[in-house]
Design an enzyme around this catalytic site. Structure first.
Site, PDB file in Angstrom:
ATOM      1  N   HIS A 184      45.089  44.727 -36.187  1.00  0.00           N
ATOM      2  CA  HIS A 184      45.076  44.069 -37.494  1.00  0.00           C
ATOM      3  C   HIS A 184      45.902  44.800 -38.550  1.00  0.00           C
ATOM      4  O   HIS A 184      46.118  44.271 -39.636  1.00  0.00           O
ATOM      5  CB  HIS A 184      43.633  43.901 -37.966  1.00  0.00           C
ATOM      6  CG  HIS A 184      43.463  42.888 -39.046  1.00  0.00           C
ATOM      7  ND1 HIS A 184      43.998  41.615 -38.981  1.00  0.00           N
ATOM      8  CD2 HIS A 184      42.812  42.954 -40.243  1.00  0.00           C
ATOM      9  CE1 HIS A 184      43.693  40.949 -40.074  1.00  0.00           C
ATOM     10  NE2 HIS A 184      42.984  41.727 -40.865  1.00  0.00           N
ATOM     11  N   ASP A 215      45.684  41.782 -32.157  1.00  0.00           N
ATOM     12  CA  ASP A 215      44.814  41.683 -33.327  1.00  0.00           C
ATOM     13  C   ASP A 215      43.511  40.971 -32.961  1.00  0.00           C
ATOM     14  O   ASP A 215      43.493  39.754 -32.741  1.00  0.00           O
ATOM     15  CB  ASP A 215      45.537  40.933 -34.444  1.00  0.00           C
ATOM     16  CG  ASP A 215      44.797  40.975 -35.771  1.00  0.00           C
ATOM     17  OD1 ASP A 215      43.604  41.320 -35.790  1.00  0.00           O
ATOM     18  OD2 ASP A 215      45.435  40.654 -36.799  1.00  0.00           O
ATOM     19  N   TYR A 259      39.672  40.991 -47.030  1.00  0.00           N
ATOM     20  CA  TYR A 259      38.244  40.707 -47.043  1.00  0.00           C
ATOM     21  C   TYR A 259      37.420  41.951 -47.380  1.00  0.00           C
ATOM     22  O   TYR A 259      37.552  42.994 -46.749  1.00  0.00           O
ATOM     23  CB  TYR A 259      37.825  40.175 -45.681  1.00  0.00           C
ATOM     24  CG  TYR A 259      36.427  39.607 -45.610  1.00  0.00           C
ATOM     25  CD1 TYR A 259      36.152  38.328 -46.093  1.00  0.00           C
ATOM     26  CD2 TYR A 259      35.390  40.332 -45.044  1.00  0.00           C
ATOM     27  CE1 TYR A 259      34.873  37.794 -46.014  1.00  0.00           C
ATOM     28  CE2 TYR A 259      34.106  39.802 -44.963  1.00  0.00           C
ATOM     29  CZ  TYR A 259      33.857  38.533 -45.447  1.00  0.00           C
ATOM     30  OH  TYR A 259      32.592  37.998 -45.362  1.00  0.00           O
ATOM     31  N   SER A 311      45.647  39.607 -44.347  1.00  0.00           N
ATOM     32  CA  SER A 311      44.350  39.183 -43.824  1.00  0.00           C
ATOM     33  C   SER A 311      43.759  38.099 -44.727  1.00  0.00           C
ATOM     34  O   SER A 311      44.345  37.024 -44.858  1.00  0.00           O
ATOM     35  CB  SER A 311      43.435  40.394 -43.674  1.00  0.00           C
ATOM     36  OG  SER A 311      42.284  40.067 -42.936  1.00  0.00           O
ATOM     37  N   GLN A 312      42.615  38.331 -45.367  1.00  0.00           N
ATOM     38  CA  GLN A 312      42.095  37.335 -46.301  1.00  0.00           C
ATOM     39  C   GLN A 312      43.135  36.987 -47.352  1.00  0.00           C
ATOM     40  O   GLN A 312      43.311  35.816 -47.716  1.00  0.00           O
ATOM     41  CB  GLN A 312      40.834  37.846 -46.987  1.00  0.00           C
ATOM     42  CG  GLN A 312      40.295  36.900 -48.054  1.00  0.00           C
ATOM     43  CD  GLN A 312      39.129  37.493 -48.816  1.00  0.00           C
ATOM     44  OE1 GLN A 312      37.994  37.066 -48.645  1.00  0.00           O
ATOM     45  NE2 GLN A 312      39.392  38.481 -49.670  1.00  0.00           N
TER      46      GLN A 312
END
Length: 327
Positions: free
Chosen positions: A302, A273, A91, A187-188
């Site tokens: 994360h 996370d 992201y 992640s994204q």
């Protein structure tokens, strides 16, 4: 700190999916509309001083026929039909430079790195603007609520269609073996990979690290961290819109894609996370329909497994390639 469900509960955490009745039709039509436009694949060699690699600037037509940038990188010394990993970005990040994406070509594989439309200001620069076909409603700063009052206008509809087209682009790049395409991201990028797992058949592998975009309702209930917090802030101000918001998000929840997946998958999760809480990752993992495994990093946030996981991920993909060769 541990803030989510204990691991013994996470392993079995499989919340009910809230899938819209027209979910399949919505995505069939979205992909069909996207593919009405020619792929218009363009590839230009570029020199970034990486003498052991061949690097190319790629452009292809994504959602609405809009041009999407990508890097295509592969080792100079390579096999004739080379496996390829399509990578999606976290992201806020753009495609950066080829130097940022060396693990797969250094391991003997090709990679296509898709730039994420409109992003590229939080980390790594981007080169692809977001050009929606019409205006979106008001939204909280960031990307999570752009067009969130209408699934057809929601930002991630465009991104997921771009991502499907990226696989099509990879399959049309020489010397890539179109039967040996994987998708991956963190992640994204992991969330986009999970969406593609349910939209594109015939993938050789799916690798989703600490994936975002999973179980939105659970996410906003257990973390205040950015970027899920963008949804919370929008609903905080637009108090009469929360039902509409989560109806839209149900079309983009990874849980509703992964139940359609068939490729072998490797997930990762950090049990501390705060950005992508463990229960949201296990929501997608436990619904994943294909062969799957998950690497659990007990004391990580994360960043997940970092370089330790890079080694496991490379080994996982190599195993899938070798299995394909043995068929």
């Amino acid at each position: 700190m541990y803030f989510d469900l204990p691991l013994e509960q996470l392993r079995h955490y499989k919340p009910a999916r809230e899938e819209p009745a027209d979910f399949s039709e919505f995505w069939d039509e979205s992909i069909r509309e996207t593919k009405k436009h020619p792929l218009d694949l363009k590839i230009e060699p570029v020199d970034f001083g990486l003498s052991l690699l061949d690097t190319f600037d790629v452009t292809y037509a994504g959602y609405g026929g809009q041009p999407i940038k990508a890097w295509f990188i592969l080792p100079k010394i390579r096999e004739k039909d080379i496996p390829c990993v399509v990578q999606y970005i976290g992201y806020g990040g753009g495609r950066g430079f080829p130097q940022d994406w060396l693990i797969w070509p250094a391991s003997g594989f090709a990679t296509l790195v898709m730039d994420t439309r409109g992003q590229g200001s939080s980390f790594m620069n981007g080169d692809t603007p977001d050009i929606p076909d019409c205006g979106s409603s008001h939204h909280y700063p960031g990307f999570m609520t752009v067009g969130i009052l209408d699934p057809k206008q929601y930002y991630y509809r465009r991104v997921f269609c771009d991502a499907v087209r990226a696989v099509e682009a990879a399959r049309n790049l020489s010397p890539v073996d179109p039967r040996k395409i994987a998708v991956c991201g963190k992640s994204q990028g992991g969330g986009i990979s999970l969406a593609v797992s349910g939209l594109v058949p015939g993938l050789i592998a799916v690798m989703a690290d600490v994936p975002f975009l999973c179980n939105f309702k659970r996410a906003v209930s257990v973390t205040d961290a950015f970027p899920y917090n963008e949804i919370t802030q929008f609903c905080k101000i637009n108090r009469d819109k929360d039902e509409c918001v989560f109806e839209t998000l149900s079309y983009f929840d990874a849980m509703n894609f992964v139940c359609r997946a068939d490729a072998p998958a490797l997930f990762s999760v950090g049990l501390m996370d705060l950005t992508c809480p463990p229960s949201t990752v296990f929501s997608a993992f436990n619904h994943y329909a294909g062969e799957k495994q998950i690497e659990i990093y007990d004391f990580n946030d994360h960043e997940g497994g970092g370089s330790h996981h890079d080694i496991k991920r490379t080994s996982f993909f190599r195993d899938q390639v070798n299995k394909k060769r043995g068929e």
